[in-house]
Design a protein around this motif. Sequence first.
Motif, PDB file in Angstrom:
ATOM      1  N   GLY A   1       0.791  -1.228   0.000  1.00  0.00           N
ATOM      2  CA  GLY A   1       0.000   0.000   0.000  1.00  0.00           C
ATOM      3  C   GLY A   1       0.818   1.269   0.000  1.00  0.00           C
ATOM      4  N   GLU A   2       2.107   1.160  -0.350  1.00  0.00           N
ATOM      5  CA  GLU A   2       2.965   2.354  -0.396  1.00  0.00           C
ATOM      6  C   GLU A   2       2.511   3.271  -1.530  1.00  0.00           C
ATOM      7  OE1 GLU A   2       4.812   2.793   1.976  1.00  0.00           O
ATOM      8  OE2 GLU A   2       5.510   0.864   2.736  1.00  0.00           O
ATOM      9  N   GLY A   3       2.643   4.577  -1.312  1.00  0.00           N
ATOM     10  CA  GLY A   3       2.248   5.557  -2.312  1.00  0.00           C
ATOM     11  C   GLY A   3       3.297   5.742  -3.392  1.00  0.00           C
ATOM     12  N   ARG A   4       2.957   6.556  -4.377  1.00  0.00           N
ATOM     13  CA  ARG A   4       3.864   6.781  -5.501  1.00  0.00           C
ATOM     14  C   ARG A   4       5.161   7.468  -5.079  1.00  0.00           C
ATOM     15  NH1 ARG A   4      -0.966   8.893  -9.470  1.00  0.00           N
ATOM     16  NH2 ARG A   4      -1.677   6.832 -10.195  1.00  0.00           N
ATOM     17  N   MET A   5       5.058   8.426  -4.152  1.00  0.00           N
ATOM     18  CA  MET A   5       6.259   9.120  -3.716  1.00  0.00           C
ATOM     19  C   MET A   5       7.223   8.158  -3.027  1.00  0.00           C
ATOM     20  SD  MET A   5       6.226  12.247  -4.692  1.00  0.00           S
ATOM     21  CE  MET A   5       5.514  11.573  -6.195  1.00  0.00           C
ATOM     22  N   TRP A   6       6.690   7.231  -2.217  1.00  0.00           N
ATOM     23  CA  TRP A   6       7.538   6.235  -1.567  1.00  0.00           C
ATOM     24  C   TRP A   6       8.232   5.371  -2.625  1.00  0.00           C
ATOM     25  CZ3 TRP A   6       8.728   4.504   3.482  1.00  0.00           C
ATOM     26  CH2 TRP A   6       9.342   3.244   3.534  1.00  0.00           C
ATOM     27  N   ILE A   7       7.465   4.912  -3.595  1.00  0.00           N
ATOM     28  CA  ILE A   7       8.027   4.043  -4.629  1.00  0.00           C
ATOM     29  C   ILE A   7       9.106   4.763  -5.418  1.00  0.00           C
ATOM     30  CG2 ILE A   7       7.485   2.842  -6.784  1.00  0.00           C
ATOM     31  CD1 ILE A   7       4.764   2.134  -5.558  1.00  0.00           C
ATOM     32  N   ILE A   8       8.855   6.052  -5.744  1.00  0.00           N
ATOM     33  CA  ILE A   8       9.829   6.803  -6.535  1.00  0.00           C
ATOM     34  C   ILE A   8      11.111   7.038  -5.753  1.00  0.00           C
ATOM     35  CG2 ILE A   8      10.309   9.066  -7.561  1.00  0.00           C
ATOM     36  CD1 ILE A   8       7.388   9.150  -8.469  1.00  0.00           C
ATOM     37  N   PHE A   9      10.996   7.547  -4.526  1.00  0.00           N
ATOM     38  CA  PHE A   9      12.174   7.983  -3.786  1.00  0.00           C
ATOM     39  C   PHE A   9      12.818   6.892  -2.930  1.00  0.00           C
ATOM     40  CE2 PHE A   9       9.969  12.029  -4.614  1.00  0.00           C
ATOM     41  CZ  PHE A   9      11.011  12.741  -5.175  1.00  0.00           C
ATOM     42  N   ARG A  10      12.062   5.841  -2.555  1.00  0.00           N
ATOM     43  CA  ARG A  10      12.625   4.805  -1.701  1.00  0.00           C
ATOM     44  C   ARG A  10      12.920   3.503  -2.436  1.00  0.00           C
ATOM     45  NH1 ARG A  10      11.901   5.727   3.774  1.00  0.00           N
ATOM     46  NH2 ARG A  10      13.320   3.945   3.961  1.00  0.00           N
ATOM     47  N   GLU A  11      12.276   3.283  -3.569  1.00  0.00           N
ATOM     48  CA  GLU A  11      12.487   2.043  -4.304  1.00  0.00           C
ATOM     49  C   GLU A  11      13.218   2.264  -5.625  1.00  0.00           C
ATOM     50  OE1 GLU A  11      11.864  -0.679  -2.905  1.00  0.00           O
ATOM     51  OE2 GLU A  11      10.468  -0.158  -1.310  1.00  0.00           O
ATOM     52  N   ILE A  12      12.769   3.245  -6.421  1.00  0.00           N
ATOM     53  CA  ILE A  12      13.352   3.448  -7.756  1.00  0.00           C
ATOM     54  C   ILE A  12      14.648   4.246  -7.688  1.00  0.00           C
ATOM     55  CG2 ILE A  12      12.979   4.519 -10.010  1.00  0.00           C
ATOM     56  CD1 ILE A  12      10.048   3.848  -9.772  1.00  0.00           C
ATOM     57  N   LEU A  13      14.626   5.386  -6.996  1.00  0.00           N
ATOM     58  CA  LEU A  13      15.792   6.272  -6.996  1.00  0.00           C
ATOM     59  C   LEU A  13      17.079   5.594  -6.525  1.00  0.00           C
ATOM     60  CD1 LEU A  13      16.945   9.068  -7.493  1.00  0.00           C
ATOM     61  CD2 LEU A  13      16.224   9.728  -5.195  1.00  0.00           C
ATOM     62  N   PRO A  14      17.086   4.875  -5.397  1.00  0.00           N
ATOM     63  CA  PRO A  14      18.358   4.242  -4.973  1.00  0.00           C
ATOM     64  C   PRO A  14      18.915   3.269  -6.001  1.00  0.00           C
ATOM     65  CG  PRO A  14      16.763   4.243  -3.182  1.00  0.00           C
ATOM     66  CD  PRO A  14      16.019   4.658  -4.413  1.00  0.00           C
ATOM     67  N   ASN A  15      18.061   2.589  -6.734  1.00  0.00           N
ATOM     68  CA  ASN A  15      18.511   1.612  -7.717  1.00  0.00           C
ATOM     69  C   ASN A  15      18.798   2.228  -9.087  1.00  0.00           C
ATOM     70  OD1 ASN A  15      18.190  -1.179  -6.344  1.00  0.00           O
ATOM     71  ND2 ASN A  15      16.311  -0.088  -5.814  1.00  0.00           N
ATOM     72  N   ALA A  16      18.467   3.502  -9.253  1.00  0.00           N
ATOM     73  CA  ALA A  16      18.740   4.188 -10.520  1.00  0.00           C
ATOM     74  C   ALA A  16      19.909   5.158 -10.404  1.00  0.00           C
ATOM     75  CB  ALA A  16      17.492   4.943 -10.984  1.00  0.00           C
ATOM     76  N   LEU A  17      20.515   5.258  -9.222  1.00  0.00           N
ATOM     77  CA  LEU A  17      21.561   6.255  -9.006  1.00  0.00           C
ATOM     78  C   LEU A  17      22.795   6.025  -9.872  1.00  0.00           C
ATOM     79  CD1 LEU A  17      21.584   7.023  -5.162  1.00  0.00           C
ATOM     80  CD2 LEU A  17      21.005   8.547  -7.058  1.00  0.00           C
ATOM     81  N   SER A  18      23.184   4.770 -10.074  1.00  0.00           N
ATOM     82  CA  SER A  18      24.417   4.491 -10.815  1.00  0.00           C
ATOM     83  C   SER A  18      24.424   5.093 -12.214  1.00  0.00           C
ATOM     84  CB  SER A  18      24.669   2.981 -10.874  1.00  0.00           C
ATOM     85  OG  SER A  18      24.905   2.475  -9.587  1.00  0.00           O
ATOM     86  N   PRO A  19      23.431   4.769 -13.059  1.00  0.00           N
ATOM     87  CA  PRO A  19      23.437   5.389 -14.392  1.00  0.00           C
ATOM     88  C   PRO A  19      23.214   6.885 -14.347  1.00  0.00           C
ATOM     89  CG  PRO A  19      21.411   4.153 -14.045  1.00  0.00           C
ATOM     90  CD  PRO A  19      22.320   3.807 -12.919  1.00  0.00           C
ATOM     91  N   LEU A  20      22.427   7.366 -13.373  1.00  0.00           N
ATOM     92  CA  LEU A  20      22.170   8.803 -13.301  1.00  0.00           C
ATOM     93  C   LEU A  20      23.421   9.581 -12.912  1.00  0.00           C
ATOM     94  CD1 LEU A  20      18.627   9.015 -11.646  1.00  0.00           C
ATOM     95  CD2 LEU A  20      19.249   9.399 -14.040  1.00  0.00           C
ATOM     96  N   VAL A  21      24.204   9.052 -11.956  1.00  0.00           N
ATOM     97  CA  VAL A  21      25.431   9.735 -11.548  1.00  0.00           C
ATOM     98  C   VAL A  21      26.431   9.766 -12.698  1.00  0.00           C
ATOM     99  CG1 VAL A  21      27.439   9.584 -10.033  1.00  0.00           C
ATOM    100  CG2 VAL A  21      25.153   9.281  -9.092  1.00  0.00           C
ATOM    101  N   ALA A  22      26.563   8.643 -13.409  1.00  0.00           N
ATOM    102  CA  ALA A  22      27.468   8.612 -14.563  1.00  0.00           C
ATOM    103  C   ALA A  22      27.005   9.580 -15.648  1.00  0.00           C
ATOM    104  CB  ALA A  22      27.560   7.197 -15.114  1.00  0.00           C
TER     105      ALA A  22
END
Length: 272
Positions: free
Chosen positions: A169-190
């Motif tokens: 039941g997590e909201g969209r903001m949780w999914i974006i910032f707690r689930e997607i963002l940490p796992n997308a940091l590598s390509p984004l930082v590069a």
Amino acid sequence: MMRIPLSALIGLFFTAVYFLVAIFADWIAPYGMAEVAGDVWEPASSEFWLGTDSIGRDLLSRMIYGGQTTIAIATAATLLSFFTGSVLGFSAAVIGGWVDQVLSRFVDLIMSIPSLIFALVVLSVMPVTLLVLILVMGLLDATRVFRLSRAVAVDITVMDYVEAARLRGEGRMWIIFREILPNALSPLVAEMGLRFIFMVLFISTLSFLGLGVQPPLADWGGIVKENKDGIVYGIPAALIPALAIATLAISVNLVADWILTRTTSLKGGRGG
């Protein structure tokens, strides 16, 4: 212990030097930004380490202040592009449906117009200030970040831990910032390193064409423009800022390549 390759160390060293010089420009520069200290195009000497420019200003001081302006604008525009592009890209991937379609087609429309031409048109009808330059450059480049962040987020949203978060039941903001963002940091930082290089080249090009940083402020592209006529007479004043641009671009690129090679875009996933 993490071993840093020689190429990355060289890139880190020169990148750090450029940023430190930009930060402490007011204390390092021997003369003022627009101070006329000698004759026109004097050769390098103990008084003027890099010589003087087309109107007798100390070229070393102009380079230091120009680096401060170039790096500050490029950094601010890069941060703006990543904040805007990644938030919209993640949102499009998570929400989907018509929101994704509208955002994606709008980005396709903007990307169909060459960025330089778009920027020249906008800047020709607007006052050319530092804020306007940052906004124009950052928002134009956000389209590239949007495409990357959306593509990465679309792959992540089908992972088990994201599905588990939805079932909890997590909201969209949780999914974006707690689930997607940490796992997308590598390509984004590069990608951030590459986008920063693009911003340096972009602002330098705009200044060389006369629609970038305006006098009396200095930036590397403007210094090239001011001294380009000296190349005919064998005066290297225009080549020095060009060398600085190339060196900074290569240094940041070496660091970005190292970050990209030691991380992967979707390396596993964290638990919900």
